[in-house]
Every structure is written in C-alpha cells, then in structure tokens.
Design a protein around this motif. Sequence first.
Motif, mmCIF file in Angstrom:
data_model
loop_
_atom_site.group_PDB
_atom_site.id
_atom_site.type_symbol
_atom_site.label_atom_id
_atom_site.label_comp_id
_atom_site.label_asym_id
_atom_site.label_seq_id
_atom_site.Cartn_x
_atom_site.Cartn_y
_atom_site.Cartn_z
ATOM 1 N N SER A 86 -12.380 -73.205 55.884
ATOM 2 C CA SER A 86 -12.706 -73.695 57.220
ATOM 3 C C SER A 86 -11.434 -74.123 57.931
ATOM 4 O O SER A 86 -11.280 -73.927 59.127
ATOM 5 N N GLY A 87 -10.468 -74.686 57.158
ATOM 6 C CA GLY A 87 -9.193 -75.062 57.766
ATOM 7 C C GLY A 87 -8.429 -73.825 58.219
ATOM 8 O O GLY A 87 -7.831 -73.801 59.286
ATOM 9 N N SER A 88 -8.402 -72.802 57.408
ATOM 10 C CA SER A 88 -7.680 -71.591 57.787
ATOM 11 C C SER A 88 -8.413 -70.856 58.906
ATOM 12 O O SER A 88 -7.789 -70.240 59.760
ATOM 13 N N GLU A 89 -9.735 -70.944 58.932
ATOM 14 C CA GLU A 89 -10.501 -70.344 60.029
ATOM 15 C C GLU A 89 -10.192 -71.056 61.335
ATOM 16 O O GLU A 89 -10.038 -70.424 62.371
ATOM 17 N N GLU A 90 -10.078 -72.365 61.272
ATOM 18 C CA GLU A 90 -9.742 -73.120 62.476
ATOM 19 C C GLU A 90 -8.338 -72.774 62.933
ATOM 20 O O GLU A 90 -8.074 -72.589 64.123
ATOM 21 N N ASP A 91 -7.420 -72.670 61.963
ATOM 22 C CA ASP A 91 -6.049 -72.283 62.317
ATOM 23 C C ASP A 91 -6.029 -70.869 62.909
ATOM 24 O O ASP A 91 -5.317 -70.605 63.870
ATOM 25 N N LEU A 92 -6.827 -70.008 62.290
ATOM 26 C CA LEU A 92 -6.913 -68.648 62.787
ATOM 27 C C LEU A 92 -7.504 -68.633 64.200
ATOM 28 O O LEU A 92 -7.015 -67.906 65.069
ATOM 29 N N GLN A 93 -8.523 -69.438 64.414
ATOM 30 C CA GLN A 93 -9.151 -69.527 65.733
ATOM 31 C C GLN A 93 -8.164 -70.068 66.759
ATOM 32 O O GLN A 93 -8.056 -69.558 67.864
ATOM 33 N N VAL A 94 -7.400 -71.074 66.375
ATOM 34 C CA VAL A 94 -6.400 -71.663 67.265
ATOM 35 C C VAL A 94 -5.327 -70.617 67.585
ATOM 36 O O VAL A 94 -4.905 -70.459 68.728
#
Length: 159
Positions: A17-25
């Motif tokens: 979820s952290g990497s998904e958020e980073d990816l989304q950002v």
Amino acid sequence: MASSSGTSSGSSLLQNSGSEEDLQVLMDQRKRKRMISNRESARRSRMRKQKHLDELMVQVTQLSKENQRILTSISITTQQYLNVEAENSILRAQVGELSHRLQSLNDIINFLNASNGIFGAGESSTSTFMEPADSFFNPLNMGYMNQPIMASSDMLLQY
C-alpha cells in the motif's frame, strides 16, 4: 507459526500500500508535468499561430498596396494608349486629307501644264516668264500655290 505467517503477510500489505501510494504520487506528478508541458506547448503553438497571422496580415496589406499601385499604373497606361490611338486616328485622317489635296494639286498642275504648255519641254522658260498675257499662269506669280496646306482635327470632324 500461524501468527508469524499472519504478521509477515500483514507487513507485505503495508509495504504494498505504501509503494502503491508512492506509485500513485509519482503518476500524479508525471500527469501534472505532462499537463504543464502540454499547456506550455499549446501556449507556444498559439503564439506561433498569432505571429504567423500577424505576418500574413502585413503581407496582405503590402500586396493590397502593390495591387492598387499596379491598377493605377494600368489605368494611366490605358489612358495614354487611348490618347495616342485617338491622336493616331486624327493623324491618319489628316494624312488621307492631305494626300487627297496633294493629288488634286498635282492634277491641277498637270492640267495647267498640258493645256497651256507653261512648263512644257518645247518652250524655253525665259520666254514664258516674259509674256505679259500669260502672267496669270506665270510660276513667279503663283505665290498662292506655295502656301502650306493646313489641316486641323476640327476640319476633319466635319466630314
């Protein structure tokens, strides 16, 4: 064991979820950069288009002025041509009239030569000049025949 496997899967979910958020950002940042870049490109395109339009307007103005100058030149040249053509027509009429008068005068001279023998080859010119009876036909007394023939365009328009 079961608990250790549960905690390990829970921590991987947090990482995901952290990497998904980073990816989304990261995707949002790229999207914003692309939007800014597109806006800047569109602005430059509008500026180029406006500059081209301005150049075309200047060219239209220049071509309109040149066209007007050419039309004026054509009009002046046409008027000059018509004036010369009218003058030529008058001159042609005068040449015809003068040719006709010259022919008439030559006919008169030929008639006088034939009927009176004033300029005939058989007589001497000194005896002709001395005879008072033929003073009317004496070439020295024919000053009226040496007058220039004048013609004007007003005379020719009467015919």
